[in-house]
Motif scaffolding. Structure first.
Motif, PDB file in Angstrom:
ATOM      1  N   GLU A  45       0.860  -1.194   0.000  1.00 13.63           N
ATOM      2  CA  GLU A  45       0.000   0.000   0.000  1.00 13.63           C
ATOM      3  C   GLU A  45       0.897   1.245   0.000  1.00 13.63           C
ATOM      4  O   GLU A  45       1.720   1.414   0.899  1.00 13.63           O
ATOM      5  N   PRO A  46       0.761   2.123  -1.002  1.00 13.82           N
ATOM      6  CA  PRO A  46       1.637   3.294  -1.092  1.00 13.82           C
ATOM      7  C   PRO A  46       1.466   4.306   0.045  1.00 13.82           C
ATOM      8  O   PRO A  46       2.352   5.126   0.271  1.00 13.82           O
ATOM      9  N   LEU A  47       0.338   4.255   0.740  1.00 14.16           N
ATOM     10  CA  LEU A  47       0.030   5.214   1.807  1.00 14.16           C
ATOM     11  C   LEU A  47      -0.007   6.651   1.279  1.00 14.16           C
ATOM     12  O   LEU A  47       0.778   7.514   1.667  1.00 14.16           O
ATOM     13  N   PHE A  48      -0.965   6.874   0.378  1.00 14.65           N
ATOM     14  CA  PHE A  48      -1.180   8.242  -0.105  1.00 14.65           C
ATOM     15  C   PHE A  48      -1.735   9.096   1.023  1.00 14.65           C
ATOM     16  O   PHE A  48      -2.405   8.599   1.922  1.00 14.65           O
ATOM     17  N   ALA A  49      -1.498  10.397   0.958  1.00 15.40           N
ATOM     18  CA  ALA A  49      -1.932  11.321   2.015  1.00 15.40           C
ATOM     19  C   ALA A  49      -3.449  11.287   2.189  1.00 15.40           C
ATOM     20  O   ALA A  49      -3.950  11.204   3.310  1.00 15.40           O
ATOM     21  N   ASP A  50      -4.200  11.338   1.089  1.00 14.28           N
ATOM     22  CA  ASP A  50      -5.669  11.311   1.171  1.00 14.28           C
ATOM     23  C   ASP A  50      -6.229  10.897  -0.185  1.00 14.28           C
ATOM     24  O   ASP A  50      -6.662  11.730  -0.978  1.00 14.28           O
ATOM     25  N   ILE A  51      -6.249   9.605  -0.426  1.00 13.17           N
ATOM     26  CA  ILE A  51      -6.663   9.083  -1.730  1.00 13.17           C
ATOM     27  C   ILE A  51      -8.116   9.435  -2.042  1.00 13.17           C
ATOM     28  O   ILE A  51      -8.481   9.639  -3.189  1.00 13.17           O
ATOM     29  N   ASN A  52      -8.963   9.565  -1.014  1.00 20.09           N
ATOM     30  CA  ASN A  52     -10.382   9.886  -1.237  1.00 20.09           C
ATOM     31  C   ASN A  52     -10.587  11.298  -1.775  1.00 20.09           C
ATOM     32  O   ASN A  52     -11.619  11.599  -2.359  1.00 20.09           O
ATOM     33  N   ASN A  53      -9.612  12.164  -1.559  1.00 15.01           N
ATOM     34  CA  ASN A  53      -9.690  13.536  -2.061  1.00 15.01           C
ATOM     35  C   ASN A  53      -8.588  13.823  -3.078  1.00 15.01           C
ATOM     36  O   ASN A  53      -8.158  14.965  -3.237  1.00 15.01           O
ATOM     37  N   ASP A  54      -8.133  12.760  -3.761  1.00 15.16           N
ATOM     38  CA  ASP A  54      -7.128  12.866  -4.821  1.00 15.16           C
ATOM     39  C   ASP A  54      -5.830  13.550  -4.396  1.00 15.16           C
ATOM     40  O   ASP A  54      -5.200  14.239  -5.189  1.00 15.16           O
ATOM     41  N   ASN A  55      -5.423  13.335  -3.143  1.00 16.64           N
ATOM     42  CA  ASN A  55      -4.124  13.821  -2.689  1.00 16.64           C
ATOM     43  C   ASN A  55      -3.183  12.623  -2.691  1.00 16.64           C
ATOM     44  O   ASN A  55      -3.199  11.802  -1.778  1.00 16.64           O
ATOM     45  N   PHE A  56      -2.371  12.520  -3.739  1.00 21.03           N
ATOM     46  CA  PHE A  56      -1.515  11.364  -3.929  1.00 21.03           C
ATOM     47  C   PHE A  56      -0.084  11.587  -3.451  1.00 21.03           C
ATOM     48  O   PHE A  56       0.819  10.840  -3.828  1.00 21.03           O
ATOM     49  N   HIS A  57       0.136  12.601  -2.612  1.00 22.53           N
ATOM     50  CA  HIS A  57       1.436  12.743  -1.967  1.00 22.53           C
ATOM     51  C   HIS A  57       1.606  11.553  -1.028  1.00 22.53           C
ATOM     52  O   HIS A  57       0.632  10.991  -0.530  1.00 22.53           O
ATOM     53  N   THR A  71       5.008   6.097   7.394  1.00 27.78           N
ATOM     54  CA  THR A  71       5.781   6.487   6.222  1.00 27.78           C
ATOM     55  C   THR A  71       5.516   5.512   5.088  1.00 27.78           C
ATOM     56  O   THR A  71       5.535   4.293   5.281  1.00 27.78           O
ATOM     57  N   SER A  72       5.297   6.037   3.907  1.00 28.09           N
ATOM     58  CA  SER A  72       5.054   5.218   2.726  1.00 28.09           C
ATOM     59  C   SER A  72       6.244   4.299   2.436  1.00 28.09           C
ATOM     60  O   SER A  72       7.398   4.727   2.493  1.00 28.09           O
ATOM     61  N   PRO A  73       5.951   3.024   2.108  1.00 27.20           N
ATOM     62  CA  PRO A  73       7.046   2.117   1.727  1.00 27.20           C
ATOM     63  C   PRO A  73       7.680   2.507   0.403  1.00 27.20           C
ATOM     64  O   PRO A  73       8.748   1.998   0.053  1.00 27.20           O
ATOM     65  N   CYS A  74       7.078   3.430  -0.330  1.00 23.11           N
ATOM     66  CA  CYS A  74       7.631   3.866  -1.629  1.00 23.11           C
ATOM     67  C   CYS A  74       8.779   4.868  -1.462  1.00 23.11           C
ATOM     68  O   CYS A  74       9.584   5.035  -2.383  1.00 23.11           O
ATOM     69  N   ILE A  75       8.861   5.511  -0.315  1.00 21.42           N
ATOM     70  CA  ILE A  75       9.903   6.512  -0.103  1.00 21.42           C
ATOM     71  C   ILE A  75      11.265   5.819  -0.062  1.00 21.42           C
ATOM     72  O   ILE A  75      11.461   4.833   0.650  1.00 21.42           O
ATOM     73  N   ASP A  76      12.202   6.316  -0.826  1.00 15.78           N
ATOM     74  CA  ASP A  76      13.563   5.791  -0.942  1.00 15.78           C
ATOM     75  C   ASP A  76      13.637   4.395  -1.545  1.00 15.78           C
ATOM     76  O   ASP A  76      14.576   3.657  -1.295  1.00 15.78           O
ATOM     77  N   LYS A  77      12.648   4.007  -2.344  1.00 12.61           N
ATOM     78  CA  LYS A  77      12.665   2.694  -2.990  1.00 12.61           C
ATOM     79  C   LYS A  77      12.936   2.798  -4.492  1.00 12.61           C
ATOM     80  O   LYS A  77      12.873   1.812  -5.208  1.00 12.61           O
ATOM     81  N   GLY A  78      13.213   3.988  -4.979  1.00 12.89           N
ATOM     82  CA  GLY A  78      13.453   4.173  -6.399  1.00 12.89           C
ATOM     83  C   GLY A  78      14.804   3.652  -6.831  1.00 12.89           C
ATOM     84  O   GLY A  78      15.593   3.149  -6.029  1.00 12.89           O
ATOM     85  N   ASP A  79      15.077   3.761  -8.105  1.00 16.44           N
ATOM     86  CA  ASP A  79      16.333   3.296  -8.687  1.00 16.44           C
ATOM     87  C   ASP A  79      17.504   4.036  -8.045  1.00 16.44           C
ATOM     88  O   ASP A  79      17.592   5.261  -8.139  1.00 16.44           O
ATOM     89  N   PRO A  80      18.406   3.318  -7.371  1.00 19.48           N
ATOM     90  CA  PRO A  80      19.522   3.994  -6.698  1.00 19.48           C
ATOM     91  C   PRO A  80      20.481   4.688  -7.673  1.00 19.48           C
ATOM     92  O   PRO A  80      21.236   5.566  -7.274  1.00 19.48           O
ATOM     93  N   ALA A  81      20.428   4.319  -8.949  1.00 12.49           N
ATOM     94  CA  ALA A  81      21.303   4.950  -9.946  1.00 12.49           C
ATOM     95  C   ALA A  81      20.745   6.282 -10.436  1.00 12.49           C
ATOM     96  O   ALA A  81      21.429   7.006 -11.140  1.00 12.49           O
ATOM     97  N   MET A  82      19.498   6.604 -10.073  1.00  8.81           N
ATOM     98  CA  MET A  82      18.903   7.851 -10.558  1.00  8.81           C
ATOM     99  C   MET A  82      19.054   8.950  -9.535  1.00  8.81           C
ATOM    100  O   MET A  82      18.929   8.780  -8.373  1.00  8.81           O
TER     101      MET A  82
END
Length: 181
Positions: free
Chosen positions: A137-149, A170-181
């Motif tokens: 689950e990305p843990l968006f700030a407020d998915i019901n009100n289209d806040n996808f932070h 904290t969202s599990p997506c934070i710091d999970k991106g490509d380490p080369a970018m």
């Protein structure tokens, strides 16, 4: 070779790249794009290569889907693709480079005939986790009100009020991106 910077806001558009080597990206906070009812938000269908770049958008509530690729291989980076009929479809030998994206809650699936790397997917297929992908689950700030932070215990910026807030998780997506970018 041009770059189009899109100001934050909500846009109801169907964008056809038409073979251009162009970078389309949000200028600041991610702009939101919604497609008309029977269309895709972004279409790549004229042999676009990695020189066609789509970066830093929220694509939501699209009738057909978020991104359509036909015989094209654009670079798709830092996109949040959520609450669409479909995420990204790729046909006719398309090989889009999909990195650092969140594809979540897309009714008929996230990816069709393409793969993502270092992304959060609603459902992992065999081998997806070997590419740095997660399915939490990305843990968006407020998915019901289209806040996808993404929620953060350490703080996230609120662009409308120009202030900071903290969340209880904290969202599990934070710091999970490509380490080369």
């Amino acid at each position: 070779g041009d770059t189009v910077m899109v100001w934050p806001g909500t846009y109801r558009e169907a964008v056809f790249v038409e073979g251009k080597s162009i970078t389309i990206q949000s200028a600041d906070d991610a702009a939101v794009v919604m497609a008309p009812p029977n269309d895709y938000a972004f279409t790549f269908q004229f042999a676009e290569s990695s020189r066609s770049v789509l970066r830093n958008f929220v694509i939501t509530n699209c009738g057909e889907g978020a991104i359509f690729c036909q015989s094209a291989s654009p670079e798709l980076t830092n996109l949040t693709i959520v609450n669409n009929q479909f995420g990204i479809t790729a046909y006719g030998g398309s090989d889009p480079s999909i990195t650092n994206c969140i594809l979540w809650n897309n009714e008929f699936g996230d990816l069709e005939q393409c793969v993502a790397r270092y992304s959060c997917l609603g459902e992992l297929k065999p081998g997806d986790s070997n590419l740095g992908n997660i399915s939490e689950e990305p843990l968006f700030a407020d998915i019901n009100n289209d806040n996808f932070h993404l929620q953060s215990e350490y703080g996230r910026y609120l662009p409308n009020s120009r202030s900071w807030t903290t969340d209880t998780q904290t969202s599990p997506c934070i710091d999970k991106g490509d380490p080369a970018m």
